[in-house]
Design a protein around this motif. Structure first.
Motif, PDB file in Angstrom:
ATOM      1  N   LEU A  55     -29.344 -50.243 -27.032  1.00  0.00           N
ATOM      2  CA  LEU A  55     -28.522 -49.045 -25.989  1.00  0.00           C
ATOM      3  C   LEU A  55     -27.400 -48.780 -26.881  1.00  0.00           C
ATOM      4  O   LEU A  55     -26.682 -50.250 -26.563  1.00  0.00           O
ATOM      5  CB  LEU A  55     -29.785 -48.515 -24.507  1.00  0.00           C
ATOM      6  CG  LEU A  55     -27.749 -47.848 -23.836  1.00  0.00           C
ATOM      7  CD1 LEU A  55     -28.567 -46.219 -24.076  1.00  0.00           C
ATOM      8  CD2 LEU A  55     -28.170 -48.098 -22.262  1.00  0.00           C
TER       9      LEU A  55
ATOM     10  N   ASP B  42     -26.469 -42.688 -25.974  1.00  0.00           N
ATOM     11  CA  ASP B  42     -25.780 -42.763 -24.669  1.00  0.00           C
ATOM     12  C   ASP B  42     -24.801 -41.665 -24.718  1.00  0.00           C
ATOM     13  O   ASP B  42     -23.505 -43.293 -24.700  1.00  0.00           O
ATOM     14  CB  ASP B  42     -26.496 -43.411 -23.727  1.00  0.00           C
ATOM     15  CG  ASP B  42     -26.275 -42.320 -22.380  1.00  0.00           C
ATOM     16  OD1 ASP B  42     -26.516 -40.998 -22.403  1.00  0.00           O
ATOM     17  OD2 ASP B  42     -26.843 -42.728 -21.352  1.00  0.00           O
TER      18      ASP B  42
ATOM     19  N   GLU C 252     -25.472 -51.036 -15.141  1.00  0.00           N
ATOM     20  CA  GLU C 252     -26.568 -50.052 -15.552  1.00  0.00           C
ATOM     21  C   GLU C 252     -27.510 -50.127 -16.201  1.00  0.00           C
ATOM     22  O   GLU C 252     -28.422 -50.209 -16.441  1.00  0.00           O
ATOM     23  CB  GLU C 252     -25.624 -48.946 -14.907  1.00  0.00           C
ATOM     24  CG  GLU C 252     -25.059 -49.026 -13.723  1.00  0.00           C
ATOM     25  CD  GLU C 252     -26.095 -49.165 -12.407  1.00  0.00           C
ATOM     26  OE1 GLU C 252     -27.160 -48.693 -12.860  1.00  0.00           O
ATOM     27  OE2 GLU C 252     -25.193 -49.763 -12.039  1.00  0.00           O
ATOM     28  N   TRP C 253     -26.488 -50.558 -17.765  1.00  0.00           N
ATOM     29  CA  TRP C 253     -27.347 -50.560 -18.809  1.00  0.00           C
ATOM     30  C   TRP C 253     -28.541 -51.671 -18.824  1.00  0.00           C
ATOM     31  O   TRP C 253     -29.576 -51.738 -19.775  1.00  0.00           O
ATOM     32  CB  TRP C 253     -26.317 -50.421 -19.544  1.00  0.00           C
ATOM     33  CG  TRP C 253     -26.172 -49.030 -20.471  1.00  0.00           C
ATOM     34  CD1 TRP C 253     -26.447 -48.144 -19.719  1.00  0.00           C
ATOM     35  CD2 TRP C 253     -25.374 -48.549 -21.371  1.00  0.00           C
ATOM     36  NE1 TRP C 253     -26.175 -47.032 -19.815  1.00  0.00           N
ATOM     37  CE2 TRP C 253     -24.619 -47.093 -20.938  1.00  0.00           C
ATOM     38  CE3 TRP C 253     -24.571 -48.965 -22.452  1.00  0.00           C
ATOM     39  CZ2 TRP C 253     -24.553 -46.207 -22.178  1.00  0.00           C
ATOM     40  CZ3 TRP C 253     -23.977 -47.944 -23.145  1.00  0.00           C
ATOM     41  CH2 TRP C 253     -23.984 -47.175 -22.616  1.00  0.00           C
ATOM     42  N   ASP C 254     -27.600 -52.734 -18.716  1.00  0.00           N
ATOM     43  CA  ASP C 254     -28.457 -54.407 -18.549  1.00  0.00           C
ATOM     44  C   ASP C 254     -30.057 -54.442 -18.361  1.00  0.00           C
ATOM     45  O   ASP C 254     -30.574 -55.175 -18.282  1.00  0.00           O
ATOM     46  CB  ASP C 254     -27.282 -55.495 -18.669  1.00  0.00           C
ATOM     47  CG  ASP C 254     -27.872 -56.587 -18.577  1.00  0.00           C
ATOM     48  OD1 ASP C 254     -28.414 -57.373 -19.926  1.00  0.00           O
ATOM     49  OD2 ASP C 254     -27.789 -57.598 -18.130  1.00  0.00           O
TER      50      ASP C 254
ATOM     51  N   MET D 183     -33.328 -42.431 -17.915  1.00  0.00           N
ATOM     52  CA  MET D 183     -33.321 -43.510 -19.392  1.00  0.00           C
ATOM     53  C   MET D 183     -34.691 -44.313 -18.770  1.00  0.00           C
ATOM     54  O   MET D 183     -35.157 -45.258 -19.815  1.00  0.00           O
ATOM     55  CB  MET D 183     -31.888 -44.103 -19.295  1.00  0.00           C
ATOM     56  CG  MET D 183     -30.436 -42.804 -19.686  1.00  0.00           C
ATOM     57  SD  MET D 183     -31.264 -42.056 -21.403  1.00  0.00           S
ATOM     58  CE  MET D 183     -30.297 -44.095 -22.263  1.00  0.00           C
TER      59      MET D 183
ATOM     60  N   TYR E 118     -24.224 -42.395 -12.779  1.00  0.00           N
ATOM     61  CA  TYR E 118     -25.118 -42.660 -13.565  1.00  0.00           C
ATOM     62  C   TYR E 118     -26.103 -42.689 -12.960  1.00  0.00           C
ATOM     63  O   TYR E 118     -27.504 -42.517 -13.392  1.00  0.00           O
ATOM     64  CB  TYR E 118     -24.372 -43.197 -15.005  1.00  0.00           C
ATOM     65  CG  TYR E 118     -24.642 -43.792 -16.137  1.00  0.00           C
ATOM     66  CD1 TYR E 118     -25.006 -43.149 -17.202  1.00  0.00           C
ATOM     67  CD2 TYR E 118     -26.135 -44.916 -16.005  1.00  0.00           C
ATOM     68  CE1 TYR E 118     -25.654 -43.122 -18.622  1.00  0.00           C
ATOM     69  CE2 TYR E 118     -26.837 -45.108 -16.922  1.00  0.00           C
ATOM     70  CZ  TYR E 118     -26.525 -44.341 -18.030  1.00  0.00           C
ATOM     71  OH  TYR E 118     -27.232 -44.302 -19.287  1.00  0.00           O
TER      72      TYR E 118
ATOM     73  N   LEU F 285     -31.111 -52.268 -17.874  1.00  0.00           N
ATOM     74  CA  LEU F 285     -33.119 -51.245 -17.834  1.00  0.00           C
ATOM     75  C   LEU F 285     -34.055 -52.058 -18.589  1.00  0.00           C
ATOM     76  O   LEU F 285     -33.078 -52.717 -19.630  1.00  0.00           O
ATOM     77  CB  LEU F 285     -31.881 -49.950 -19.476  1.00  0.00           C
ATOM     78  CG  LEU F 285     -31.141 -48.977 -18.337  1.00  0.00           C
ATOM     79  CD1 LEU F 285     -30.604 -48.131 -18.992  1.00  0.00           C
ATOM     80  CD2 LEU F 285     -31.983 -47.629 -17.102  1.00  0.00           C
TER      81      LEU F 285
ATOM     82  N   LYS G 283     -29.911 -42.368 -14.881  1.00  0.00           N
ATOM     83  CA  LYS G 283     -30.855 -43.231 -14.794  1.00  0.00           C
ATOM     84  C   LYS G 283     -32.158 -43.590 -14.582  1.00  0.00           C
ATOM     85  O   LYS G 283     -32.682 -44.203 -15.724  1.00  0.00           O
ATOM     86  CB  LYS G 283     -29.806 -44.840 -14.009  1.00  0.00           C
ATOM     87  CG  LYS G 283     -30.878 -46.162 -14.938  1.00  0.00           C
ATOM     88  CD  LYS G 283     -30.447 -46.792 -13.183  1.00  0.00           C
ATOM     89  CE  LYS G 283     -29.980 -48.667 -13.857  1.00  0.00           C
ATOM     90  NZ  LYS G 283     -29.853 -49.335 -12.814  1.00  0.00           N
TER      91      LYS G 283
ATOM     92  N   LEU H 177     -28.591 -54.558 -26.442  1.00  0.00           N
ATOM     93  CA  LEU H 177     -27.102 -53.772 -25.716  1.00  0.00           C
ATOM     94  C   LEU H 177     -26.194 -52.945 -26.543  1.00  0.00           C
ATOM     95  O   LEU H 177     -25.328 -54.468 -27.159  1.00  0.00           O
ATOM     96  CB  LEU H 177     -26.609 -54.370 -24.442  1.00  0.00           C
ATOM     97  CG  LEU H 177     -26.147 -53.349 -23.285  1.00  0.00           C
ATOM     98  CD1 LEU H 177     -26.639 -53.800 -21.921  1.00  0.00           C
ATOM     99  CD2 LEU H 177     -24.114 -53.426 -24.063  1.00  0.00           C
TER     100      LEU H 177
END
Length: 345
Positions: free
Chosen positions: A241, A206, A252-254, A225, A217, A256, A222, A261
């Motif tokens: 990611l 991304d 936000e990524w953590d 994703m 996001y 998912l 999200k 990461l």
């Protein structure tokens, strides 16, 4: 080639102990290697990827030349888009150029679906060649994420501000979410075919997601994703990611369902841990450091490794891809440094 399979990086991806910090480099296949540059005098990127034996050779080179712990499939995030009806060209010095950019809902509705067996058989054949015959390290497959792909498809090429992309997102949510849904479906199908062919880990780029602030996001990106990673989770391979300029999205990524990461150079390993990330981290030497004196490279690398060893698990990588100016000998020395220093500390 040593036939002993080196699975160190798979252990690190899973958060298991390893006897050294494993390392691979984004864009390690090609870019600065003289063998690759010689090939590029004769073939374009797409021409190389359409020839499995040639593509496997380029993918394999860094493993042989640098001693890295993983191979990453040589291709571009644009590779699956022609199957959807996107007229894309990789232009030297520019990057991806889209000749039929998206300007309306009809354009989104007209996008097709990918059938990997018929649309990108050469990608799958390359993976089979590498994993069945040629590699003694894991092969990492990859795909672009919906926002990053959409940004090229809407802007018509690389962008510094993503104004057209954001304008569509803000002004026509129904069309935006239809596009996200179509690109998520393509990503899932494409990645599953890579895994079935033999890819042992997957990275989702991304790359330009950091252009959005966290609430946008969360709302606009999200959900797609989350769907991608949930549907890929059952495939049983590590999922990574990565994006740039995205410190504000780490939470936000953590959140998912990813396994690893990836950090760019703007966020340290210690900072990510302080922000609550407990997953394995990948990164994150600034590629520009590799254009400086070895003393500087060594100092910066050891500092990152010290953080990784103190706040592991950690996979060493650059904070973005290898640039053409970086000398192959530097990457070889860097790999050896990562291995020896992490093994003795």
């Amino acid at each position: 080639m040593d036939n002993t399979f080196n699975d160190t990086i798979l252990k690190a991806f899973r958060g298991e102990p390893t006897d050294h910090t494993p390392v691979w480099y984004m864009r390690q296949a090609g870019r600065s290697q003289p063998e690759y540059r010689k090939l590029k005098e004769k073939y374009s990127l797409f021409e190389i990827t359409h020839q499995p034996e040639l593509c496997a050779y380029v993918t394999r080179l860094p493993v042989e030349n640098y001693g890295v712990d993983a191979a990453v499939l040589y291709k571009d995030i644009m590779s699956p888009l022609p199957a959807l009806g996107v007229d894309v060209e990789i232009r030297k010095g520019v990057g991806p150029v889209i000749h039929n950019p998206i300007t309306s809902r009809q354009d989104v509705e007209n996008l097709g679906e990918i059938d990997p067996q018929s649309d990108v058989p050469y990608v799958l054949d390359t993976i089979r060649l590498l994993t069945k015959e040629q590699l003694n390290v894991p092969l990492i497959g990859f795909s672009g994420a919906p926002f990053t792909l959409a940004s090229y498809m809407i802007e018509g090429g690389p962008s510094k501000n993503y104004h057209k992309t954001k304008a569509l997102m803000y002004s026509d949510e129904k069309t935006w979410f239809l596009l996200m849904d179509k690109l998520a479906s393509m990503t899932i199908t494409y990645v599953k075919s890579q895994i079935k062919a033999g890819a042992q880990a997957i990275q989702i780029f991304d790359s330009w997601g950091g252009a959005l602030h966290a609430p946008d996001y969360r709302k606009y990106i999200k959900p797609s994703m989350d769907r991608i990673f949930r549907e890929l989770k059952s495939e049983g391979v590590p999922l990574i990611l990565f994006g740039v300029g995205a410190r504000h999205l780490i939470g936000e990524w953590d959140d998912l369902p990813i396994d690893v990461l990836g950090l760019d150079w703007r966020t340290s390993i210690t900072e990510a841990r302080d922000l609550g990330v407990r997953k394995p981290l990948q990164g994150n030497l600034d590629p520009a450091v590799l254009l400086s004196d070895w003393e500087v490279i060594e100092q910066r690398t050891k500092a990152i490794l010290d953080e990784g060893l103190s706040h592991g698990p950690h996979i060493f990588n650059l904070g973005h891809g290898v640039t053409p100016e970086i000398q192959p000998e530097t990457l070889k020395k860097l790999t050896a440094l990562v291995h020896t220093y992490s093994k003795t500390n």
